[in-house]
Design an enzyme around this catalytic site. Structure first.
Site, PDB file in Angstrom:
ATOM      1  N   VAL A  87      -5.033   7.433 -61.384  1.00 26.40           N
ATOM      2  CA  VAL A  87      -3.479   7.410 -61.489  1.00 26.40           C
ATOM      3  C   VAL A  87      -3.056   7.787 -60.078  1.00 26.40           C
ATOM      4  O   VAL A  87      -1.953   7.769 -59.959  1.00 26.40           O
ATOM      5  CB  VAL A  87      -2.930   8.261 -62.387  1.00 26.40           C
ATOM      6  CG1 VAL A  87      -3.551   7.932 -63.972  1.00 26.40           C
ATOM      7  CG2 VAL A  87      -3.461   9.703 -62.110  1.00 26.40           C
ATOM      8  N   LEU A 143     -18.472  13.009 -41.567  1.00 25.84           N
ATOM      9  CA  LEU A 143     -17.867  12.063 -40.804  1.00 25.84           C
ATOM     10  C   LEU A 143     -17.451  10.643 -41.565  1.00 25.84           C
ATOM     11  O   LEU A 143     -18.364  10.346 -42.315  1.00 25.84           O
ATOM     12  CB  LEU A 143     -18.483  11.953 -39.533  1.00 25.84           C
ATOM     13  CG  LEU A 143     -18.856  12.982 -38.456  1.00 25.84           C
ATOM     14  CD1 LEU A 143     -19.832  12.831 -37.393  1.00 25.84           C
ATOM     15  CD2 LEU A 143     -17.504  13.638 -37.901  1.00 25.84           C
ATOM     16  N   GLY A 144     -16.416  10.166 -41.168  1.00 22.04           N
ATOM     17  CA  GLY A 144     -15.890   9.127 -42.087  1.00 22.04           C
ATOM     18  C   GLY A 144     -15.242   9.232 -43.137  1.00 22.04           C
ATOM     19  O   GLY A 144     -14.595   8.205 -43.817  1.00 22.04           O
ATOM     20  N   GLY A 199      -4.626   0.520 -61.710  1.00 21.76           N
ATOM     21  CA  GLY A 199      -4.251  -0.032 -60.524  1.00 21.76           C
ATOM     22  C   GLY A 199      -5.557  -0.447 -59.569  1.00 21.76           C
ATOM     23  O   GLY A 199      -6.666  -0.817 -60.039  1.00 21.76           O
ATOM     24  N   HIS A 239     -14.957 -28.299 -42.190  1.00 17.76           N
ATOM     25  CA  HIS A 239     -15.171 -28.825 -43.441  1.00 17.76           C
ATOM     26  C   HIS A 239     -16.791 -28.660 -43.643  1.00 17.76           C
ATOM     27  O   HIS A 239     -17.448 -29.211 -42.978  1.00 17.76           O
ATOM     28  CB  HIS A 239     -14.606 -30.138 -43.591  1.00 17.76           C
ATOM     29  CG  HIS A 239     -15.067 -30.862 -44.924  1.00 17.76           C
ATOM     30  ND1 HIS A 239     -14.197 -30.505 -46.045  1.00 17.76           N
ATOM     31  CD2 HIS A 239     -15.857 -31.778 -45.347  1.00 17.76           C
ATOM     32  CE1 HIS A 239     -14.802 -31.277 -46.832  1.00 17.76           C
ATOM     33  NE2 HIS A 239     -15.670 -31.936 -46.783  1.00 17.76           N
ATOM     34  N   THR A 275      -5.548  14.351 -42.481  1.00 18.82           N
ATOM     35  CA  THR A 275      -6.328  15.061 -43.435  1.00 18.82           C
ATOM     36  C   THR A 275      -6.573  14.008 -44.599  1.00 18.82           C
ATOM     37  O   THR A 275      -6.996  14.664 -45.645  1.00 18.82           O
ATOM     38  CB  THR A 275      -5.594  16.376 -43.842  1.00 18.82           C
ATOM     39  OG1 THR A 275      -4.352  16.251 -44.134  1.00 18.82           O
ATOM     40  CG2 THR A 275      -5.863  17.220 -42.618  1.00 18.82           C
ATOM     41  N   ASP A 288      -3.007   8.672 -45.118  1.00 15.54           N
ATOM     42  CA  ASP A 288      -2.461   8.891 -46.212  1.00 15.54           C
ATOM     43  C   ASP A 288      -1.353   9.889 -46.384  1.00 15.54           C
ATOM     44  O   ASP A 288      -0.870  10.139 -47.434  1.00 15.54           O
ATOM     45  CB  ASP A 288      -3.743   9.271 -47.192  1.00 15.54           C
ATOM     46  CG  ASP A 288      -4.575   8.009 -47.483  1.00 15.54           C
ATOM     47  OD1 ASP A 288      -4.313   7.030 -47.013  1.00 15.54           O
ATOM     48  OD2 ASP A 288      -5.552   8.340 -48.214  1.00 15.54           O
ATOM     49  N   ALA A 333      -9.021  -0.813 -61.318  1.00 21.37           N
ATOM     50  CA  ALA A 333      -9.534  -2.329 -61.743  1.00 21.37           C
ATOM     51  C   ALA A 333     -10.788  -2.622 -61.054  1.00 21.37           C
ATOM     52  O   ALA A 333     -11.681  -3.225 -61.616  1.00 21.37           O
ATOM     53  CB  ALA A 333      -8.396  -3.209 -61.178  1.00 21.37           C
ATOM     54  N   ARG A 374      -3.325   8.822 -55.375  1.00 21.85           N
ATOM     55  CA  ARG A 374      -4.102  10.065 -54.871  1.00 21.85           C
ATOM     56  C   ARG A 374      -2.886  10.694 -54.186  1.00 21.85           C
ATOM     57  O   ARG A 374      -1.550  10.623 -54.134  1.00 21.85           O
ATOM     58  CB  ARG A 374      -4.788   9.332 -53.518  1.00 21.85           C
ATOM     59  CG  ARG A 374      -5.896   8.301 -54.151  1.00 21.85           C
ATOM     60  CD  ARG A 374      -6.569   7.760 -52.828  1.00 21.85           C
ATOM     61  NE  ARG A 374      -7.315   8.783 -52.150  1.00 21.85           N
ATOM     62  CZ  ARG A 374      -8.674   9.348 -52.607  1.00 21.85           C
ATOM     63  NH1 ARG A 374      -8.978   9.140 -53.673  1.00 21.85           N
ATOM     64  NH2 ARG A 374      -9.094  10.336 -51.783  1.00 21.85           N
TER      65      ARG A 374
END
Length: 474
Positions: free
Chosen positions: A272, A43-44, A185, A447, A147, A315, A189, A274
């Site tokens: 490089v 999960l996650g 990327g 401030h 997925t 994604d 980095a 996904r």
């Protein structure tokens, strides 16, 4: 366990339990849906287990180690500062466990049924879920596919041994003495700087002309400067060609401007990009799901695929591969399924990189705004003009605001510096609510805080800054 092959009826099937899937499942359940969520792993998803959360835990540890060694400006010195990396990894694992346990509790509390295993479409209205113990079949009214993605594996640099993906790089038992990183990327980095702070000799090989391509070069130049200051070697416009590994190290051959080079290190990390998880055994071809040439699922403005009752998020659809984008899309599609008129609007999706200094961006850059036809007014206020940044001995960076010159409407913002990841939220809200420069300038900021830099940047763009000298606007 289901007897025979009868189908169980549910309202919404969610495939994938990452920050897109589990959020979609919870929101759908809150809106009255009977929900089943299926995931073959934890999960996650990648974010909580092998990405965002574990990497930030290690990055935080690296910052602590660096701070312990360099407190001279505050009159603080420490000797013999050491890292017990096994305990660092224990801390990271504890953070992951706490977060994933939290997700499990949220799903249970919202009465979402959870199945750990694979999922395969039988047709456009049914799917079978299965593991080593059972294989029930479900008939669904709606489905949300979430997925996720996996690291791209290059043919010349197959994962295994001393060639690592980001997943393996987060689980090394010891701090390596040296590491080559292909790809500068955001993932490359972040992990490069993290290990460099722990003392690893880092060499970055990047194909484009800068690290963090896609970000404003004024921002990336500060990151590159810090990278080089920490001893990292960066090769841009470089082409990685081959790697040869032994049981102790790996040698990478590459070229820069036609000149052949090679470097040897304990590990090679390949970052490089996904690849969307739309291949494999899910059976998208069986239900005639439409994909683009990159393997991404095509969706409309509500996350709906070419099959009207099946949705896709995260994604596996177009746009940046970001956890918060997936979670946003998740809420939209759950609401659409419930009959609400929600739509996806990417205007305010922030991009954040946890480098040193941090970089963040939301809305349009100055160049993008001009390309859209706006008459642009823009300006940068430096951290060096801020009292809180000075008291923290961390004055590197700036807040940039991009606005419409005629109306003062805030169009975008780019922030590089301490806490840029948190400060960008105010700018996202400003764009979302249609705020103007005057709205930001008239908002009283406490401030001394870093947040004051936003107010000061707005005043700068308007032509009347207080804490820097700038030409007055007519």
């Amino acid at each position: 366990m289901v007897v025979g092959d009868a189908s169980l009826d549910i309202d919404t099937l969610v495939i994938g339990a990452g920050p897109g899937g589990y959020v979609a499942a919870i929101r759908a359940a809150q809106l009255g849906q009977k929900v089943l969520i299926v995931d073959k792993s934890e999960l996650g998803g990648v974010c909580l287990n092998r990405g965002c959360i574990p990497s930030k835990a290690l990055i935080s540890a690296a910052h602590q180690f660096e701070a312990a060694q360099h407190g001279e400006a505050f009159g603080i010195t420490a000797e013999n500062v050491k890292v017990d990396f096994s305990k660092t990894q224990e801390f990271k694992s504890g953070v992951v466990k706490k977060m994933t346990s939290g997700v499990a509790g949220l799903l249970k509390g919202n009465k979402v049924e959870v199945f750990q295993g694979e999922c395969m479409f039988i047709n456009q209205n049914e799917a079978r879920v299965f593991n080593d113990h059972e294989s029930p079949r479900y008939r669904f009214k709606n489905c949300i596919i979430a997925t996720g993605s996996r690291p791209i594996e290059l043919k010349a640099f197959p994962f295994g041994g001393r060639i690592l993906s980001s997943t393996e790089a987060l689980n090394l038992p010891e701090i390596p003495k040296s590491m080559v990183v292909i790809g500068g990327g955001y993932i490359g980095a972040e992990l490069s700087q993290m290990y460099a702070k722990f003392g690893t000799k880092i060499t970055i090989i990047e194909g484009l002309d800068t690290v963090l391509p896609g970000f404003d070069k004024d921002m990336t130049s500060l990151v590159a400067k810090n990278m080089k200051k920490s001893g990292m070697e960066i090769f841009t416009n470089a082409k990685a060609e081959s790697a040869e590994q032994t049981d102790k190290d790996v040698t990478v051959k590459f070229s820069v401007g036609g000149e052949a080079k090679e470097v040897t290190a304990e590990y090679l990390l390949v970052t490089v990009g996904r690849r969307p998880n739309t291949d494999g055994e899910l059976g998208l071809d069986l239900i005639e799901m439409e994909l683009d040439d990159r393997g991404l699922i095509k969706i409309d403005h509500q996350g709906r695929t070419n099959i009207p009752h099946i949705f896709a998020i995260g994604d596996i659809v177009a746009g940046p591969a970001l956890a918060h984008k997936a979670s946003y899309e998740a809420k939209v599609v759950a609401e659409v399924i419930a009959g609400e008129s929600s739509v996806i609007d990417y205007k305010c999706v922030p991009a954040v990189v946890f480098t040193d200094p941090e970089c963040s961006s939301v809305g349009y850059t100055e160049t993008e705004a001009k390309e859209k036809g706006y008459k642009v007014s823009a300006g940068k206020f430096p951290y060096a003009g801020n009292g809180r940044a000075t008291s923290l001995n961390n004055t590197e960076g700036f807040v940039k605001i991009v606005a419409d010159e005629e109306t003062g409407l805030v169009l975008g913002s780019q922030i590089v510096g301490l806490e840029a990841s948190n400060m960008i939220a105010e700018m996202g809200l400003a764009i979302e609510m249609g705020a103007t420069l005057e709205d930001l300038a008239l908002t009283i900021h406490a401030h001394p805080t870093l947040g004051e830099i936003v107010m000061e940047a707005a005043e700068l763009v308007m032509g009347h800054p207080i804490h820097v000298i700038a030409p007055r606007k007519k």
